[in-house]
Write a protein that holds these residues in place. Structure first.
Motif, PDB file in Angstrom:
ATOM      1  N   ARG A  90      35.616  73.720   1.974  1.00  0.00           N
ATOM      2  CA  ARG A  90      36.994  73.226   2.014  1.00  0.00           C
ATOM      3  C   ARG A  90      37.717  73.671   3.280  1.00  0.00           C
ATOM      4  O   ARG A  90      38.866  73.308   3.499  1.00  0.00           O
ATOM      5  N   ALA A  91      37.063  74.464   4.112  1.00  0.00           N
ATOM      6  CA  ALA A  91      37.666  74.908   5.374  1.00  0.00           C
ATOM      7  C   ALA A  91      37.734  73.723   6.335  1.00  0.00           C
ATOM      8  O   ALA A  91      36.711  73.116   6.656  1.00  0.00           O
ATOM      9  N   LEU A  92      38.939  73.397   6.784  1.00  0.00           N
ATOM     10  CA  LEU A  92      39.120  72.252   7.677  1.00  0.00           C
ATOM     11  C   LEU A  92      38.767  72.635   9.114  1.00  0.00           C
ATOM     12  O   LEU A  92      38.978  73.775   9.530  1.00  0.00           O
ATOM     13  N   LEU A 114      36.122  61.034  22.638  1.00  0.00           N
ATOM     14  CA  LEU A 114      35.333  59.813  22.470  1.00  0.00           C
ATOM     15  C   LEU A 114      35.882  58.886  21.389  1.00  0.00           C
ATOM     16  O   LEU A 114      35.676  57.676  21.446  1.00  0.00           O
ATOM     17  N   ALA A 115      36.562  59.442  20.409  1.00  0.00           N
ATOM     18  CA  ALA A 115      37.025  58.659  19.272  1.00  0.00           C
ATOM     19  C   ALA A 115      38.431  58.113  19.508  1.00  0.00           C
ATOM     20  O   ALA A 115      39.238  58.730  20.198  1.00  0.00           O
ATOM     21  N   SER A 116      38.715  56.965  18.904  1.00  0.00           N
ATOM     22  CA  SER A 116      40.075  56.434  18.957  1.00  0.00           C
ATOM     23  C   SER A 116      40.972  57.198  17.984  1.00  0.00           C
ATOM     24  O   SER A 116      42.181  57.263  18.167  1.00  0.00           O
ATOM     25  N   ASN A 117      40.353  57.801  16.961  1.00  0.00           N
ATOM     26  CA  ASN A 117      41.075  58.594  15.975  1.00  0.00           C
ATOM     27  C   ASN A 117      40.055  59.462  15.256  1.00  0.00           C
ATOM     28  O   ASN A 117      38.890  59.072  15.138  1.00  0.00           O
ATOM     29  N   TRP A 118      40.472  60.623  14.784  1.00  0.00           N
ATOM     30  CA  TRP A 118      39.579  61.459  13.989  1.00  0.00           C
ATOM     31  C   TRP A 118      40.419  62.333  13.075  1.00  0.00           C
ATOM     32  O   TRP A 118      41.619  62.491  13.281  1.00  0.00           O
ATOM     33  N   GLY A 119      39.785  62.882  12.065  1.00  0.00           N
ATOM     34  CA  GLY A 119      40.501  63.747  11.142  1.00  0.00           C
ATOM     35  C   GLY A 119      39.582  64.308  10.083  1.00  0.00           C
ATOM     36  O   GLY A 119      38.366  64.128  10.133  1.00  0.00           O
ATOM     37  N   ALA A 120      40.188  64.975   9.126  1.00  0.00           N
ATOM     38  CA  ALA A 120      39.446  65.551   8.008  1.00  0.00           C
ATOM     39  C   ALA A 120      40.237  65.301   6.729  1.00  0.00           C
ATOM     40  O   ALA A 120      41.452  65.468   6.707  1.00  0.00           O
TER      41      ALA A 120
END
Length: 137
Positions: A90-92, A114-120
């Motif tokens: 669960r560690a982001l 490299l990405a247009s968007n990223w997240g968790a």
């Protein structure tokens, strides 16, 4: 090795595979991303997607728990591929700024570039770290 494939113009689930949480799984994840991009005709996103999934797998191998991870490749829009790695921690992820002489710590910076968007996305059982790549070329 079990690969689940559904080729559609866009949509869910796309391509997915459960892999052992070990460094060698990055090669399988890269092949999965390249195969999905080829099936969808998104050749311009394939190599950046392969590099991004390598970094996401490396982070999961280093920081996650349990013995497996799940790699998912989806076509979320006509020219957009989402690459995701799910793990049981669960560690982001947190981007960091390594010193010049440090070998690691640049993966998320590379993903962001490299990405247009990223997240968790947090889940009850862990998290999913994802990146979206646009077709180029």
């Amino acid at each position: 090795m079990t690969v689940t494939t559904t080729s559609r113009p866009t949509g869910h689930p796309g391509y997915s595979e459960t892999l052992p949480r070990e460094p060698e799984s990055a090669a399988t994840a890269r092949r999965l991303v390249r195969a999905a991009c080829a099936a969808w005709g998104l050749h311009g996103a394939a190599e950046n997607g392969a590099l991004v999934v390598s970094e996401l797998v490396a982070n999961a191998v280093r920081h996650a728990r349990r013995d497996s991870i799940r790699v998912v490749v989806e076509r979320v829009a006509p020219g957009t591929v989402r690459v995701a790695v799910a793990d049981f921690s669960r560690a982001l992820p947190e981007p960091c700024t390594p010193k010049d002489d440090e070998e690691g710590g640049r993966g998320l910076t590379l993903v962001a570039a490299l990405a247009s968007n990223w997240g968790a996305d947090e889940r009850r059982w862990g998290k999913v770290v994802w990146a979206e790549l646009e077709e180029c070329g």
